[in-house]
Design a protein around this motif. Structure first.
Motif, PDB file in Angstrom:
ATOM      1  N   GLU A  41       6.240 -15.260  -7.008  1.00  0.00           N
ATOM      2  CA  GLU A  41       7.662 -15.579  -8.052  1.00  0.00           C
ATOM      3  C   GLU A  41       6.601 -17.307  -7.636  1.00  0.00           C
ATOM      4  O   GLU A  41       7.383 -18.134  -8.809  1.00  0.00           O
ATOM      5  CB  GLU A  41       8.987 -15.697  -7.052  1.00  0.00           C
ATOM      6  N   CYS A  42       6.606 -17.678  -7.103  1.00  0.00           N
ATOM      7  CA  CYS A  42       6.466 -19.533  -6.598  1.00  0.00           C
ATOM      8  C   CYS A  42       5.122 -19.524  -6.871  1.00  0.00           C
ATOM      9  O   CYS A  42       4.154 -20.865  -7.178  1.00  0.00           O
ATOM     10  CB  CYS A  42       6.391 -19.885  -5.353  1.00  0.00           C
ATOM     11  N   ASP A  43       4.526 -18.686  -7.116  1.00  0.00           N
ATOM     12  CA  ASP A  43       2.444 -18.545  -7.811  1.00  0.00           C
ATOM     13  C   ASP A  43       1.799 -19.233  -6.642  1.00  0.00           C
ATOM     14  O   ASP A  43       0.512 -20.007  -6.966  1.00  0.00           O
ATOM     15  CB  ASP A  43       2.785 -19.602  -8.727  1.00  0.00           C
ATOM     16  N   LEU A  44       2.272 -18.903  -5.513  1.00  0.00           N
ATOM     17  CA  LEU A  44       1.148 -19.120  -4.708  1.00  0.00           C
ATOM     18  C   LEU A  44       0.325 -18.208  -3.525  1.00  0.00           C
ATOM     19  O   LEU A  44      -0.768 -18.219  -3.126  1.00  0.00           O
ATOM     20  CB  LEU A  44       2.315 -19.315  -3.032  1.00  0.00           C
ATOM     21  N   LEU A  45       0.476 -16.514  -4.154  1.00  0.00           N
ATOM     22  CA  LEU A  45       0.020 -15.353  -4.055  1.00  0.00           C
ATOM     23  C   LEU A  45      -0.670 -14.860  -5.678  1.00  0.00           C
ATOM     24  O   LEU A  45       0.265 -15.114  -6.719  1.00  0.00           O
ATOM     25  CB  LEU A  45       0.153 -14.679  -3.541  1.00  0.00           C
ATOM     26  N   VAL A  46      -2.107 -14.142  -5.518  1.00  0.00           N
ATOM     27  CA  VAL A  46      -2.462 -13.948  -6.789  1.00  0.00           C
ATOM     28  C   VAL A  46      -2.370 -12.079  -6.662  1.00  0.00           C
ATOM     29  O   VAL A  46      -2.682 -12.064  -5.750  1.00  0.00           O
ATOM     30  CB  VAL A  46      -3.786 -14.256  -7.787  1.00  0.00           C
ATOM     31  N   GLU A  47      -2.061 -11.631  -7.408  1.00  0.00           N
ATOM     32  CA  GLU A  47      -2.042 -10.131  -6.697  1.00  0.00           C
ATOM     33  C   GLU A  47      -3.450  -9.056  -7.796  1.00  0.00           C
ATOM     34  O   GLU A  47      -3.397  -9.848  -8.956  1.00  0.00           O
ATOM     35  CB  GLU A  47      -0.839  -9.374  -7.264  1.00  0.00           C
ATOM     36  N   GLN A  48      -4.163  -8.363  -6.805  1.00  0.00           N
ATOM     37  CA  GLN A  48      -5.276  -8.129  -7.949  1.00  0.00           C
ATOM     38  C   GLN A  48      -5.427  -6.357  -7.342  1.00  0.00           C
ATOM     39  O   GLN A  48      -4.048  -6.033  -6.501  1.00  0.00           O
ATOM     40  CB  GLN A  48      -6.491  -8.231  -7.349  1.00  0.00           C
ATOM     41  N   THR A  49      -5.620  -5.559  -8.095  1.00  0.00           N
ATOM     42  CA  THR A  49      -5.416  -3.933  -7.828  1.00  0.00           C
ATOM     43  C   THR A  49      -7.400  -3.870  -7.324  1.00  0.00           C
ATOM     44  O   THR A  49      -8.017  -4.046  -8.173  1.00  0.00           O
ATOM     45  CB  THR A  49      -5.524  -3.110  -9.381  1.00  0.00           C
ATOM     46  N   GLU A  50      -7.142  -3.011  -6.300  1.00  0.00           N
ATOM     47  CA  GLU A  50      -8.375  -2.556  -5.905  1.00  0.00           C
ATOM     48  C   GLU A  50      -8.293  -0.771  -5.727  1.00  0.00           C
ATOM     49  O   GLU A  50      -7.239  -0.513  -5.774  1.00  0.00           O
ATOM     50  CB  GLU A  50      -8.302  -3.537  -4.150  1.00  0.00           C
ATOM     51  N   PHE A  51      -9.411  -0.681  -6.452  1.00  0.00           N
ATOM     52  CA  PHE A  51      -9.783   1.530  -6.328  1.00  0.00           C
ATOM     53  C   PHE A  51     -10.456   1.692  -5.744  1.00  0.00           C
ATOM     54  O   PHE A  51     -11.541   1.069  -4.998  1.00  0.00           O
ATOM     55  CB  PHE A  51     -10.459   1.363  -8.103  1.00  0.00           C
ATOM     56  N   GLN A  52     -10.129   2.513  -5.766  1.00  0.00           N
ATOM     57  CA  GLN A  52     -11.069   3.446  -4.630  1.00  0.00           C
ATOM     58  C   GLN A  52     -11.227   4.877  -4.834  1.00  0.00           C
ATOM     59  O   GLN A  52     -11.039   4.659  -6.179  1.00  0.00           O
ATOM     60  CB  GLN A  52      -9.976   3.830  -2.934  1.00  0.00           C
ATOM     61  N   ASN A  53     -11.796   5.586  -3.967  1.00  0.00           N
ATOM     62  CA  ASN A  53     -12.358   7.105  -5.119  1.00  0.00           C
ATOM     63  C   ASN A  53     -11.214   7.490  -5.277  1.00  0.00           C
ATOM     64  O   ASN A  53      -9.774   7.146  -4.728  1.00  0.00           O
ATOM     65  CB  ASN A  53     -13.402   7.836  -3.593  1.00  0.00           C
ATOM     66  N   GLU A  54     -12.125   8.342  -6.375  1.00  0.00           N
ATOM     67  CA  GLU A  54     -10.965   9.487  -6.770  1.00  0.00           C
ATOM     68  C   GLU A  54      -9.876   8.966  -7.432  1.00  0.00           C
ATOM     69  O   GLU A  54      -8.475   9.496  -7.709  1.00  0.00           O
ATOM     70  CB  GLU A  54      -9.747  10.704  -5.503  1.00  0.00           C
ATOM     71  N   GLY A  55      -9.667   8.043  -8.046  1.00  0.00           N
ATOM     72  CA  GLY A  55      -8.889   6.920  -8.855  1.00  0.00           C
ATOM     73  C   GLY A  55      -7.463   6.963  -8.183  1.00  0.00           C
ATOM     74  O   GLY A  55      -6.765   5.926  -9.342  1.00  0.00           O
ATOM     75  N   ARG A  56      -7.168   6.505  -7.084  1.00  0.00           N
ATOM     76  CA  ARG A  56      -7.077   5.511  -5.739  1.00  0.00           C
ATOM     77  C   ARG A  56      -6.719   4.314  -6.436  1.00  0.00           C
ATOM     78  O   ARG A  56      -8.203   3.789  -6.673  1.00  0.00           O
ATOM     79  CB  ARG A  56      -6.505   5.840  -5.319  1.00  0.00           C
ATOM     80  N   HIS A  57      -4.988   3.904  -6.504  1.00  0.00           N
ATOM     81  CA  HIS A  57      -5.730   1.773  -6.289  1.00  0.00           C
ATOM     82  C   HIS A  57      -4.694   1.674  -5.325  1.00  0.00           C
ATOM     83  O   HIS A  57      -2.769   2.246  -5.304  1.00  0.00           O
ATOM     84  CB  HIS A  57      -5.901   1.856  -7.540  1.00  0.00           C
ATOM     85  N   TYR A  58      -4.498   0.144  -4.927  1.00  0.00           N
ATOM     86  CA  TYR A  58      -3.318  -0.682  -4.295  1.00  0.00           C
ATOM     87  C   TYR A  58      -4.009  -2.259  -4.139  1.00  0.00           C
ATOM     88  O   TYR A  58      -4.775  -2.091  -4.548  1.00  0.00           O
ATOM     89  CB  TYR A  58      -3.437  -0.099  -2.901  1.00  0.00           C
TER      90      TYR A  58
END
Length: 116
Positions: free
Chosen positions: A56-73
Motif C-alpha cells: 500500500e505504501c509502495d515499498l514492496l513490489v509483488e511478482q508471480t513466480e511459476f512452478q511446474n504443472e501450472g502452479r504459481h505463487y
C-alpha cells in the motif's frame, strides 16, 4: 511514480519489526510469504498484513513466480532505497526514494520464458 505515503504511516510501518525484516530480507532477494514467515518467525496472517501495508505504501513490489504443472505463487521484492527526513523552517519533510517498478512487458517475457 506515486505520491509518498503520509510520514506518520511510513514511520509507524518502519517502527514495526516484522515490516523492517521483510524490507531488509527482500532487498537481498525476492521472497515468498512463506519464506518471510520462516525468517520472521511469524504466522502467515501476520506476514500478509505487513505485506499488504508495505504494498500500500509502495515499498514492496509483488511478482508471480511459476512452478511446474501450472502452479504459481507470489514473491515480494523491496522497492525502498532511501527515506530522508529534513527539518527546515519549522517543517519536517519526509521523502522516499524507491526503485522503479518492473516493466509489465519485461515481466510478461520473463513469465513466458519460465513457462516454456
Amino acid at each position: 511514480m506515486s505520491e509518498d505515503p503520509p510520514s506518520e504511516k511510513l514511520f509507524a510501518l518502519l517502527d514495526d519489526e516484522y515490516a523492517r525484516t521483510i524490507l531488509t530480507k527482500t532487498s537481498e532477494q525476492p521472497m515468498s510469504a512463506k519464506a518471510l514467515g520462516d525468517v520472521c518467525d511469524a504466522s502467515l496472517p501476520t506476514i500478509y498484513r505487513r505485506i499488504d501495508r508495505l504494498l500500500e505504501c509502495d515499498l514492496l513490489v509483488e511478482q508471480t513466480e511459476f512452478q511446474n504443472e501450472g502452479r504459481h505463487y507470489s514473491i515480494y521484492e523491496a522497492r525502498l532505497e532511501r527515506v530522508t527526513v529534513e527539518l527546515a523552517d519549522g517543517a519536517l519533510n519526509v521523502t522516499m526514494t524507491t526503485k522503479e517498478k518492473p516493466d509489465p512487458a519485461d515481466r510478461f517475457t520473463d513469465i513466458w520464458e519460465d513457462i516454456r
